[in-house]
Design an enzyme around this catalytic site. Structure first.
Site, short mmCIF file in Angstrom:
data_model
loop_
_atom_site.label_atom_id
_atom_site.label_comp_id
_atom_site.label_asym_id
_atom_site.label_seq_id
_atom_site.Cartn_x
_atom_site.Cartn_y
_atom_site.Cartn_z
N CYS A 225 0.82 -1.23 0.00
CA CYS A 225 0.00 0.00 0.00
C CYS A 225 0.85 1.27 0.00
CB CYS A 225 -0.96 0.01 1.18
SG CYS A 225 -2.14 -1.34 1.12
N HIS B 77 -3.36 7.60 1.68
CA HIS B 77 -3.75 6.24 1.28
C HIS B 77 -5.17 6.02 1.81
CE1 HIS B 77 -3.99 2.06 0.66
NE2 HIS B 77 -3.74 1.70 1.92
N ASN C 138 -10.11 0.11 -0.43
CA ASN C 138 -8.65 0.16 -0.36
C ASN C 138 -8.07 -0.45 -1.63
OD1 ASN C 138 -5.93 -0.18 0.19
ND2 ASN C 138 -6.24 -0.93 2.27
O1 UT7 Z 1 -3.88 -0.72 3.37
C1 UT7 Z 1 -3.07 -1.34 4.31
C2 UT7 Z 1 -3.37 -0.82 5.61
N1 UT7 Z 1 -4.59 -1.42 6.11
C3 UT7 Z 1 -5.29 -0.76 6.97
O2 UT7 Z 1 -4.97 0.35 7.28
C4 UT7 Z 1 -6.46 -1.44 7.65
C5 UT7 Z 1 -6.38 -1.22 9.12
N2 UT7 Z 1 -7.44 -1.79 9.90
C6 UT7 Z 1 -8.74 -1.39 9.80
O3 UT7 Z 1 -9.08 -0.59 8.96
C7 UT7 Z 1 -9.73 -1.91 10.82
O4 UT7 Z 1 -9.04 -2.58 11.85
C8 UT7 Z 1 -10.80 -2.85 10.23
C9 UT7 Z 1 -11.77 -2.07 9.35
C10 UT7 Z 1 -10.11 -3.95 9.44
C11 UT7 Z 1 -11.62 -3.51 11.37
O5 UT7 Z 1 -12.16 -2.51 12.21
P1 UT7 Z 1 -12.04 -2.68 13.82
O6 UT7 Z 1 -12.80 -1.57 14.40
O7 UT7 Z 1 -10.57 -2.76 14.13
O8 UT7 Z 1 -12.79 -4.01 14.08
P2 UT7 Z 1 -12.24 -5.36 14.74
O9 UT7 Z 1 -11.27 -6.02 13.83
O10 UT7 Z 1 -11.82 -5.09 16.14
O11 UT7 Z 1 -13.55 -6.21 14.78
C12 UT7 Z 1 -14.66 -5.83 15.62
C13 UT7 Z 1 -15.69 -6.91 15.50
C14 UT7 Z 1 -15.15 -8.31 15.71
O12 UT7 Z 1 -16.12 -9.05 16.42
P3 UT7 Z 1 -15.95 -9.33 17.98
O13 UT7 Z 1 -14.64 -10.05 18.12
O14 UT7 Z 1 -15.93 -7.98 18.62
O15 UT7 Z 1 -17.15 -10.14 18.30
C15 UT7 Z 1 -15.03 -8.86 14.31
O16 UT7 Z 1 -15.16 -10.26 14.27
O17 UT7 Z 1 -16.25 -6.89 14.18
C16 UT7 Z 1 -16.20 -8.21 13.63
N3 UT7 Z 1 -16.05 -8.10 12.18
C17 UT7 Z 1 -17.09 -7.90 11.35
N4 UT7 Z 1 -18.39 -7.81 11.59
C18 UT7 Z 1 -19.21 -7.61 10.54
C19 UT7 Z 1 -14.90 -8.11 11.43
N5 UT7 Z 1 -15.21 -7.95 10.14
C20 UT7 Z 1 -16.55 -7.83 10.06
C21 UT7 Z 1 -17.44 -7.61 9.00
N6 UT7 Z 1 -18.75 -7.51 9.27
N7 UT7 Z 1 -17.02 -7.50 7.72
#
Ligand code: UT7
Length: 323
Positions: A114, A250, A280
Site C-alpha cells: 500500500c 492512502h 482500499n
Molecule cells: O492498506 C493497508 C493498511 N490497512 C489498513 O490500514 C487497515 C487497518 N485496519 C482497519 O481498517 C480496521 O481494523 C478494520 C476495518 C479492518 C476492522 O475494524 P475494527 O474496528 O478494528 O474491528 P475489529 O477487527 O476489532 O472487529 C470488531 C468486531 C469483531 O467481532 P468481535 O470479536 O468484537 O465479536 C469482528 O469479528 O467486528 C467483527 N467483524 C465484522 N463484523 C461484521 C470483522 N469484520 C466484520 C465484517 N462484518 N465485515
C-alpha cells in the site's frame, strides 16, 4: 540550480463493475452498516474476468499522458507500483510500456504494497534529480480482488481494484519551498511487523495465496506512523500541518484518515477522500485520489500537498509536493 520533479498530468481508470456493500451481505456474515461505520467504505470496483493490472495501468497512463499533452515517446522511464502484477515476470511496467507503444527508455515495478506509490514517487524523483530521466510516468495499479479470501469477512469487504497515473517532468526551481514539484520525502519500513499484513502465498510457495491481516494491529500502527512520517517530511523543509492545502492519504479506512488529519492539525475539508467509492486499492489509492482530486476541482496549481501511506512490511512513508 535545483532540479524539481513536477507533475504535468494525472489520470485514472476504474473497472466498470461497482460492488456495493450490500453484495457482501449475501456471501459473509456482515452488513452495510458495519462496513460503513468501521471503514467508511460504501462501494468498490472489481476488475472483470480476464481484466489485468497492466491493462488498467495502461488505461490510466494514457489519460495522464493526454492530460500532460505528451505521448509515450516523450517518456524516459515508467514505474508501476503494484503487488498484483499480471505475471511473475516480466514486470507490469514492461507490459504497460508495450501497451502504450513506448519503445524507448526503461520500465520497472516497485513492490511496497500500500506504500508502493509513495516509494515509486521517491524513485521517480531520484531518477529526475540525478539526471537519469527527464520525464517519468509513475503508475499505481492493483487487482486486490484476486487475492481476497471470500470467506474472511474481516478482509474481503475492504479492498478494490483500480489504477492511477502521474507524469513527472524535470523543471528548474530556486531551491525554496515555493518551488513547484516534489519538495520532501520520508520513507520507512520495519520487517519485524511482516506478519500482521501479508499474502500467504507466492512463487516460492507455489501458490497465489490470500491476503491476511490483523486489522486492529495494522490500524494502531497506521494512526501512529502516518502522522509521524508526514510530520517528518514536512519538518525536513521547515513546514508543518498549517502550511498544507491538501492531504492526499492512502485510502484504507476513513477513521485512519480522520485521525491522521487531526494529528496533523489539518481539517477534514482539506483532505481528498475517495475511500467511500474505491475501498482500499493499495498502491493505486493515492494516484487515484490525486486524479479524482484534480477532476473534482479540489487540487489546484500552487497547492501544497502531502501524500502518506502504510501497508504490508510494514512499509510506510510520505511525499510533500507543490502542485
Ligand atoms: O492498506 C493497508 C493498511 N490497512 C489498513 O490500514 C487497515 C487497518 N485496519 C482497519 O481498517 C480496521 O481494523 C478494520 C476495518 C479492518 C476492522 O475494524 P475494527 O474496528 O478494528 O474491528 P475489529 O477487527 O476489532 O472487529 C470488531 C468486531 C469483531 O467481532 P468481535 O470479536 O468484537 O465479536 C469482528 O469479528 O467486528 C467483527 N467483524 C465484522 N463484523 C461484521 C470483522 N469484520 C466484520 C465484517 N462484518 N465485515
Amino acid at each position: 540550480m535545483t532540479i524539481r520533479a513536477v507533475v504535468r498530468g494525472t489520470g485514472h481508470y476504474l473497472p466498470e463493475r461497482i460492488v456495493p456493500n450490500s453484495e457482501f451481505e449475501t456471501i459473509v456474515d456482515t452488513s452495510d452498516e458495519w462496513i460503513r461505520s468501521r471503514s467508511g467504505i460504501e462501494r468498490r470496483h472489481f476488475a472483470a474476468d480476464g481484466e489485468t493490472t497492466s491493462q488498467m495501468a495502461a488505461n490510466a497512463a494514457e489519460k495522464a499522458l493526454a492530460a500532460a499533452g505528451m505521448t509515450a515517446a516523450d517518456i524516459d522511464a515508467l514505474i508501476v507500483a503494484t503487488s498484483t502484477a499480471d505475471l511473475t515476470f516480466p514486470s507490469a511496467a514492461t507490459m504497460v510500456q508495450s501497451a502504450i507503444g513506448m519503445t524507448g527508455g526503461f520500465a520497472f515495478d516497485v513492490q511496497a504494497v500500500c506504500a508502493g506509490f509513495v516509494y515509486a514517487l521517491a524513485n521517480a524523483n531520484a531518477l529526475i534529480i540525478s539526471g537519469q530521466a527527464e520525464r517519468v510516468l509513475v503508475i499505481g495499479a492493483e487487482t486486490f480482488s484476486r487475492i481476497m479470501d471470500w470467506t474472511d469477512r474481516s478482509t474481503c469487504v475492504l479492498f478494490g481494484d483500480g489504477a492511477g497515473a502521474l507524469v513527472l517532468e524535470a523543471q528548474e526551481g530556486d531551491g525554496t519551498t515555493a518551488d513547484t514539484g516534489i519538495l520532501s520525502i520520508d520513507l520507512n519500513s520495519d520487517g519485524r511487523l511482516k506478519d500482521i499484513l501479508y499474502v500467504d502465498g507466492g512463487v516460492s510457495t507455489q501458490s497465489t495465496g490470500y491476503l491476511r491481516m490483523e486489522g486492529k494491529e495494522v490500524f494502531r500502527h497506521a494512526v501512529e506512523k502516518l502522522a509521524d512520517t508526514a510530520h517528518k517530511a514536512l519538518g525536513k523543509i521547515g513546514l508543518s500541518g498549517s502550511d498544507v492545502d491538501w492531504i492526499v492519504p492512502h485510502q484504507a479506512n476513513l477513521r485512519i484518515i480522520k485521525a491522521t488529519a487531526q494529528k496533523m492539525g489539518v481539517p477534514l475539508e482539506r483532505v481528498v477522500v475517495t475511500v467511500q467509492d474505491h475501498g482500499n486499492t493499495s498502491a493505486a489509492s493515492i494516484p487515484l485520489a490525486l486524479s479524482v482530486g484534480v477532476e473534482r476541482g479540489q487540487i489546484k496549481k500552487g497547492d501544497l500537498i502531502v501524500t502518506e501511506a502504510i501497508g504490508g512490511g510494514l512499509a510506510w512513508g510520505s511525499v510533500v509536493l507543490r502542485w
